[in-house]
Design a protein around this motif. Sequence first.
Motif, PDB file in Angstrom:
ATOM      1  N   GLY A   6       0.834  -1.426  -0.001  1.00  0.00           N
ATOM      2  CA  GLY A   6      -0.006  -0.135  -0.012  1.00  0.00           C
ATOM      3  C   GLY A   6       0.792   1.225  -0.008  1.00  0.00           C
ATOM      4  N   ASN A   7       2.154   1.144   0.434  1.00  0.00           N
ATOM      5  CA  ASN A   7       2.893   2.289   0.608  1.00  0.00           C
ATOM      6  C   ASN A   7       3.809   2.381  -0.526  1.00  0.00           C
ATOM      7  N   GLY A   8       3.640   1.442  -1.535  1.00  0.00           N
ATOM      8  CA  GLY A   8       4.512   1.606  -2.903  1.00  0.00           C
ATOM      9  C   GLY A   8       5.948   0.706  -2.743  1.00  0.00           C
ATOM     10  N   TRP A   9       6.016   0.013  -1.584  1.00  0.00           N
ATOM     11  CA  TRP A   9       7.401  -0.432  -1.333  1.00  0.00           C
ATOM     12  C   TRP A   9       7.470  -1.988  -2.261  1.00  0.00           C
ATOM     13  N   ALA A  10       8.572  -2.208  -2.520  1.00  0.00           N
ATOM     14  CA  ALA A  10       8.924  -3.416  -3.310  1.00  0.00           C
ATOM     15  C   ALA A  10       9.052  -4.547  -2.202  1.00  0.00           C
ATOM     16  N   VAL A  11       8.509  -5.753  -1.961  1.00  0.00           N
ATOM     17  CA  VAL A  11       8.663  -6.915  -0.874  1.00  0.00           C
ATOM     18  C   VAL A  11       9.444  -7.770  -1.184  1.00  0.00           C
ATOM     19  N   MET A  69       9.147  -8.769  -5.102  1.00  0.00           N
ATOM     20  CA  MET A  69       7.789  -8.495  -5.512  1.00  0.00           C
ATOM     21  C   MET A  69       7.458  -6.930  -5.548  1.00  0.00           C
ATOM     22  N   LEU A  70       7.137  -6.576  -6.830  1.00  0.00           N
ATOM     23  CA  LEU A  70       6.874  -4.941  -7.006  1.00  0.00           C
ATOM     24  C   LEU A  70       5.376  -4.824  -6.804  1.00  0.00           C
TER      25      LEU A  70
END
Length: 138
Positions: free
Chosen positions: A28-33, A55-56
């Motif tokens: 939700g914050n636009g971070w890549a996990v 995972m983008l």
Amino acid sequence: MKLRQGQFSFLPDLSDDDIRVQAQYAIGNGWAVSVEYTDDPHPWDTYWEMWGHPMLDNPDAAVVFQVNECRKEHGGKYIRVIAFGASPGWESVSMSVIVNRPASEPGFGMVRQEGEGRSIRYTIESHTMREPAGARYA
């Protein structure tokens, strides 16, 4: 001794639902996990082995799936979920959560080294270093 690194390390271990909630927050914050694992989680070792690709735009369920796949192969090691934020001025890890631990965590010890005169130097040594890589945990 339970290793205390990253967010929520003083809380009980996270369930799959808890992992899903944290992954959704990161997405939700636009971070890549990303999912990573290691058998030697020294506090200064920030680079762990990466499981798969970052995972983008994947849904949070994909993160839990990747964690469970990593557990199948590396279930006796430390596994963490990290989120990388790429906002200007903060291109760094924004979140780090340990989601899997070995059954036994030997911890760390202080090593004292005496030098010339009265100089004394202390360093941190991981107890896992007593075993060769790959044989430290199950």
